[in-house]
Design an enzyme around this catalytic site. Structure first.
Site, PDB file in Angstrom:
ATOM      1  N   ASP A   1      12.503  -7.550   0.833  1.00 26.33           N
ATOM      2  CA  ASP A   1      12.603  -6.257   1.530  1.00 26.33           C
ATOM      3  C   ASP A   1      12.721  -6.404   3.042  1.00 26.33           C
ATOM      4  O   ASP A   1      13.588  -5.801   3.661  1.00 26.33           O
ATOM      5  CB  ASP A   1      11.395  -5.372   1.199  1.00 26.33           C
ATOM      6  CG  ASP A   1      11.408  -4.939  -0.256  1.00 26.33           C
ATOM      7  OD1 ASP A   1      12.506  -4.709  -0.792  1.00 26.33           O
ATOM      8  OD2 ASP A   1      10.326  -4.846  -0.856  1.00 26.33           O
TER       9      ASP A   1
ATOM     10  N   ARG B   1      -4.053  -5.725   8.851  1.00 23.72           N
ATOM     11  CA  ARG B   1      -3.063  -4.897   9.549  1.00 23.72           C
ATOM     12  C   ARG B   1      -3.309  -4.818  11.052  1.00 23.72           C
ATOM     13  O   ARG B   1      -2.371  -4.959  11.842  1.00 23.72           O
ATOM     14  CB  ARG B   1      -2.970  -3.499   8.927  1.00 23.72           C
ATOM     15  CG  ARG B   1      -2.606  -3.494   7.441  1.00 23.72           C
ATOM     16  CD  ARG B   1      -1.473  -4.434   7.097  1.00 23.72           C
ATOM     17  NE  ARG B   1      -1.151  -4.448   5.676  1.00 23.72           N
ATOM     18  CZ  ARG B   1      -0.596  -5.465   5.051  1.00 23.72           C
ATOM     19  NH1 ARG B   1      -0.287  -6.580   5.721  1.00 23.72           N
ATOM     20  NH2 ARG B   1      -0.329  -5.399   3.767  1.00 23.72           N
TER      21      ARG B   1
ATOM     22  N   ASP C   1      -1.033   1.100   4.020  1.00 24.47           N
ATOM     23  CA  ASP C   1      -0.636   0.163   5.071  1.00 24.47           C
ATOM     24  C   ASP C   1       0.255   0.787   6.132  1.00 24.47           C
ATOM     25  O   ASP C   1       0.165   0.458   7.304  1.00 24.47           O
ATOM     26  CB  ASP C   1       0.012  -1.081   4.453  1.00 24.47           C
ATOM     27  CG  ASP C   1      -1.034  -1.968   3.776  1.00 24.47           C
ATOM     28  OD1 ASP C   1      -2.172  -1.999   4.273  1.00 24.47           O
ATOM     29  OD2 ASP C   1      -0.717  -2.598   2.753  1.00 24.47           O
TER      30      ASP C   1
ATOM     31  N   SER D   1       3.460  -6.168  -6.702  1.00 22.63           N
ATOM     32  CA  SER D   1       3.463  -6.115  -5.251  1.00 22.63           C
ATOM     33  C   SER D   1       2.210  -6.845  -4.791  1.00 22.63           C
ATOM     34  O   SER D   1       1.098  -6.479  -5.170  1.00 22.63           O
ATOM     35  CB  SER D   1       3.458  -4.656  -4.808  1.00 22.63           C
ATOM     36  OG  SER D   1       3.083  -4.600  -3.463  1.00 22.63           O
TER      37      SER D   1
END
Ligand code: ARG
Length: 401
Positions: A14, A95, A124, A175
């Site tokens: 991606d 993050r 996220d 994922s």
């Protein structure tokens, strides 16, 4: 001058496609930034080269593994942070450190916008964008998957059409997000919450059903931080890695939960966090003997609130900072050794010692030598129950019951 966009780059399909996709949609130049938070896997140089091969004008790798361990995992450990009682915040704490490096790169390369590969359904995206708003209020955010309609099918077609140096055939139904604090796996077959996870899902942990011989480990802490394992000095990063290996071999730290996302969706997630769970267990047991009762009770509430804030993308918020100050203060005497046995999916504490312990053998013992004056207890109980007793006699007088 052509506009520049910094992209949070993982090396996967991606974000690799996103480089060209963003370029075509916006006309901007893309700078790919990969951040090492101890995720392992491919070498960062390989990832960097792939970004360049996919059309990035610059590709930048930030080694943040020690920074992540020291400034993100250690605060989570001090807080005994488990969102909804289970999840050690693996992705949630990574993050903010990634954001820090994205903003830094944006400044260095003169970018106006930061891009990330998150969908519009998860936590996220919130963590990235709230973080960017806080650290780089002048920067814009863009999420190609969410904002530029970059679906998985289109990503595969785009990669094949442009001949991008990335595998599009490998079918992984899950994922996955991972770093040194743990690993998170979702989607695919797991979305039916009655389905048990299959063996192939796990990577950090061996199956706990057939464990090797029990492994006894002694973890030494100073002010809430692990400083030695079996007497050998370690950095926080080394402590987490060593326990990932040893607790992971015993299948410790597998977590299967349905959690509440910030966006209002309940979602099923499988986590494995052998090092984090072993450390949190040991740390909690050391606090049990070194933190005073009222402080300890209050700290549990603070830790829970801290976990919710961090889960909800508020790492850089004032409340989180204030709670950090409280938690830090409670760690002053959290120094000592915890001995635990890692075996068959469990990390069980069986010994503790500390020079700053509040455990008083002479007060606690039921043997002779007891220094506790038991005659004090009667009067204490009388007063302790007084308020409820007075209320109860009022209830009988007024309501007859
Ligand atoms: N649900 C977790 C969180 O919001 C983990 C998300 C990580 N992503 C993944 N692809 N599993 O913190």
């Amino acid at each position: 001058m052509t506009e520049r966009i910094v992209l949070a780059y993982s090396g996967g399909l991606d974000t690799s496609v996103a480089i060209g996709w963003i370029g075509e949609a916006t006309g901007a130049e893309v700078i790919a930034v990969a951040v090492d938070v101890g995720q392992g896997g491919e070498s960062l140089e390989t990832i960097r080269q792939r970004a360049l091969g996919c059309g990035a004008v610059e590709a930048y790798v930030a080694d943040a593994s020690d920074e992540f361990a020291n400034e993100y995992c250690m605060p989570a450990l001090k807080a005994n942070a488990l969102y909804q009682g289970h999840y050690p915040l693996v992705s949630a704490i990574s993050r903010p450190v990634i954001v820090k490096h994205l903003v830094k790169a944006a400044r260095e390369f003169g970018a106006t916008t930061v891009a990330h590969g998150c969908t519009g359904k998860g936590n996220d995206q919130v963590r990235f964008e709230v973080g960017i708003q806080t650290l780089g209020p002048d920067l814009k955010c863009i999420a190609p998957v969410r904002d530029l309609a970059l679906t998985r099918d289109k990503a595969i077609a785009f990669a094949e059409e442009k001949g991008l140096p990335i595998e599009t055939t490998k079918k992984n139904p899950y994922s996955i997000d991972q770093n040194v604090w743990g690993r998170a796996v979702e989607t695919g077959y797991l979305e039916d919450i009655w389905n048990a996870p299959t063996k192939d899902i796990y990577d950090y942990t061996a199956t706990p059903e057939f464990p090797p011989a029990p492994d006894e480990v002694t973890i030494s802490f100073e002010a809430g931080i692990p400083v030695a394992i079996d007497g050998v000095k370690v950095t926080p990063l080394q402590a987490i890695k060593e326990l990932n290996r040893r607790a992971g071999a015993q299948g410790v730290g597998r977590i299967d939960v349905v959690e509440d996302r910030l966006v209002g969706i309940k979602s099923r997630e499988i986590y494995e966090a052998p090092g984090a769970m072993a450390l949190i267990t040991a740390h909690k047991h050391l606090e049990d003997i070194t933190v005073e009762r009222e402080q300890a009770r209050f700290k549990a509430t603070v830790g829970q609130r801290w976990s919710e804030l961090v889960y909800d993308g508020q790492w850089f918020s004032p409340l989180k900072r204030s709670l950090d100050a409280f938690i830090e203060d409670t760690q002053r005497y959290v120094t000592g050794d915890i001995r635990m046995t890692l075996h068959g999916g469990q990390a069980v504490v069986n010994g503790r010692r500390s020079g700053t312990s509040l455990y008083d053998f002479d007060l606690a013992t039921y043997d002779t030598g007891d220094t506790f004056d038991q005659s004090m207890a009667r009067g204490f109980i009388e007063l302790w129950g007084m308020s409820a007793k007075v209320a109860s006699s009022r209830d009988i007088r007024v309501d007859g019951k």
